[in-house]
Design a protein around this motif. Sequence first.
Motif, short mmCIF file in Angstrom:
data_model
loop_
_atom_site.label_atom_id
_atom_site.label_comp_id
_atom_site.label_asym_id
_atom_site.label_seq_id
_atom_site.Cartn_x
_atom_site.Cartn_y
_atom_site.Cartn_z
N SER A 68 -37.27 -9.43 57.49
CA SER A 68 -37.89 -8.89 56.24
C SER A 68 -39.35 -8.68 56.45
O SER A 68 -39.80 -9.52 57.50
N VAL A 137 -30.15 -6.68 53.45
CA VAL A 137 -31.48 -7.07 52.76
C VAL A 137 -31.35 -6.75 51.33
O VAL A 137 -31.52 -5.66 51.11
N HIS A 138 -31.20 -7.83 50.41
CA HIS A 138 -31.33 -7.63 49.08
C HIS A 138 -32.60 -7.91 48.44
O HIS A 138 -33.27 -8.89 48.77
N GLN A 139 -33.08 -7.03 47.47
CA GLN A 139 -34.25 -7.27 46.95
C GLN A 139 -34.38 -7.17 45.59
O GLN A 139 -33.72 -6.28 45.26
N GLN A 140 -35.11 -7.67 44.73
CA GLN A 140 -35.19 -7.46 43.48
C GLN A 140 -36.67 -7.31 42.92
O GLN A 140 -37.47 -8.13 43.69
N LEU A 169 -31.88 -2.75 50.80
CA LEU A 169 -32.94 -1.87 51.52
C LEU A 169 -32.05 -1.05 52.52
O LEU A 169 -32.15 -1.77 53.50
N VAL A 187 -41.51 -10.06 44.08
CA VAL A 187 -40.49 -9.36 44.89
C VAL A 187 -39.52 -10.50 45.40
O VAL A 187 -40.22 -11.55 46.05
N ILE A 189 -36.41 -11.59 47.91
CA ILE A 189 -35.57 -11.12 49.01
C ILE A 189 -34.79 -12.13 49.32
O ILE A 189 -35.13 -13.20 49.76
N THR A 191 -31.87 -12.46 52.63
CA THR A 191 -31.17 -11.88 53.84
C THR A 191 -30.07 -12.91 54.40
O THR A 191 -30.37 -13.94 54.18
#
Length: 198
Positions: A68, A137-140, A169, A187, A189, A191
């Motif tokens: 990331s 990769v998850h992101q909020q 992503l 943010v 993240i 992974t």
Amino acid sequence: MKETEAPPSLNDRIAQRVRELRAARGLSLDALATHCGVSRSMISLIERGESSPTAVLLEKLATGLGVSLASLFDEPAPVADPVARAADQLQWRDPHSGYLRRNVSPGGFSSPIQVVEVLFPPKARVAYETAARESVVHQQVWVLDGVIEITLGEEHHRLATGDCLAMVLDRPMSYYNPSRKTTRYAVVIATGLSFSAR
């Protein structure tokens, strides 16, 4: 009187992290350049701490290295302390858009989750061209104050204070602050995690 050694600059830390990550993956400068679409000479400048790379450039490098963007700012060696004191949290300003990011999570602490706070200037825009990554990769994005417009592939989302957007992503994305005041958002993240579909 003994002189104290100055702490490494942020560019020096990024340089060390890129060198370490590239070496750990067994990539030559040419191989990484081909993999991420950044010139060999630019990567070399970054690895020597002689460039102030933009967020877009760092995102390309991070994608090519399979990490990331936030991890490029981590401490070079893992830390034992799970607490990141506010005074010690690293801040970095994108030289292109002027956005200010602060790594909230303890640097180098072994965790698949990273938290970043961003102050995004009025009318600023950042577009990341990178798409699918080797690992998911998850992101909020959680808006703490203000408004932000996020485009993910063909999807467009306008978020206001309190709104939160979850995403993977895997497509090009952009951030835009359409307002006249700075927007503040967090943010989160994740992974290396696998989530089953519901």
